[in-house]
Motif scaffolding. Structure first.
Motif: not given
Length: 283
Positions: A23-26, A99-102
């Motif tokens: 995810l964002t931020g590692g 949810l953003d990533t998917l």
């Protein structure tokens, strides 16, 4: 927030697939996926302090109708948890990032116990409009005004007492004497992680109830009527805190209605979807 015996999945259960998503931020999150993401929507299933196996059965059952993704909260079941990642709000933001990533929209977020608390915090922060509805299963997170309606702090009880308060039916209560050393160690580690996320209040944020009027999506609060951890009146108060809150009591169930009364729990969710979330779809 206790540690029960996992419910066996139904005989017709769909197989799940596990993977780790960056995810964002590692942050890395381990997830179980049930079904396939073919429509850009689905159910995000959030487990409580007893771990992801307690929602495996209902995740599988729901996947016969919709894509379901069940993350393991970082730090549970041996997964890594960054030191800076230590609040329910951190989990809420991470799962919105998921949810953003998917690229999922119109998602129903379902959460049991602390998972319901996370779901409520997600709805308060959903500025990308990913969430379409919430379902809270004997959730914690708010603080009851009256002492007799407050959530029991399981840290003050022996495991056998927690088990008895959590389940209406004795056959679902775990036999701690049968646990292996590895199982005991895993349960202890999960409870330590839970304590980190719960913070000072452990089962609640004293300010959460006052913020829930800002949740604009419909919310179903499902409640095992015989929950000795989070009482029935607590559940009714939770539902009443949302502008579009709906309450569904489940008889002959405790803190884990999705385990003790899966059929009734699924029925309550199906009725919520057909009458409130997507009434036009059933017309």
């Amino acid at each position: 927030m206790p540690t029960p015996t996992p419910a066996p999945a139904p005989a017709s259960a769909s197989a799940s697939a596990s993977r780790t998503i960056e995810l964002t931020g590692g942050l890395s999150v381990t997830v179980e996926e049930y079904g396939e993401n073919t429509e850009g929507t689905g159910v995000l299933m959030l487990h409580g302090g007893a771990g992801p196996r307690t929602v495996a059965g209902i995740s599988s059952a729901l996947s016969e109708h919709v894509y379901v993704i069940t993350p393991t909260h970082p730090g549970f079941d041996g997964t890594p948890r960054p030191e800076r990642f230590d609040t329910v709000a951190d989990l809420a933001v991470a799962y919105l990032d998921l949810l953003d990533t998917l690229d999922l929209k119109g998602v129903m977020v379902v959460g049991n116990s602390i998972g319901g608390w996370i779901a409520a915090e997600m709805a308060l922060r959903d500025n990308h409009g990913r969430i379409g509805a919430l379902t809270l299963l004997n959730a914690v997170g708010i603080h009851a005004h009256m002492k007799e309606n407050r959530v029991v702090d399981p840290r003050t009880l022996a495991p056998a007492e927690v088990s008895q308060l959590s389940f209406a039916n004795a056959q679902f209560r775990p036999d701690f004497a049968s646990f292996s050393d590895a199982q005991r160690a895993a349960a202890v580690a999960n409870q330590k992680t839970l304590a980190v996320y719960g913070g000072e209040g452990f089962t609640y944020d004293p300010k959460l109830r006052g913020r829930l009027h800002r949740v604009t999506v419909p919310v179903l609060v499902v409640w095992g009527e015989e929950d000795g951890i989070a009482p029935l009146k607590y559940g009714r108060g939770y539902a009443d805190s949302f502008p579009d809150g709906h309450f569904a009591p489940i008889p002959d169930a405790g803190h884990f209605p999705q385990i003790e009364q899966m059929g009734r729990t699924l029925g309550a969710i199906a009725d919520f979807v057909s009458t409130i979330v997507k009434p036009d779809a059933s017309a």
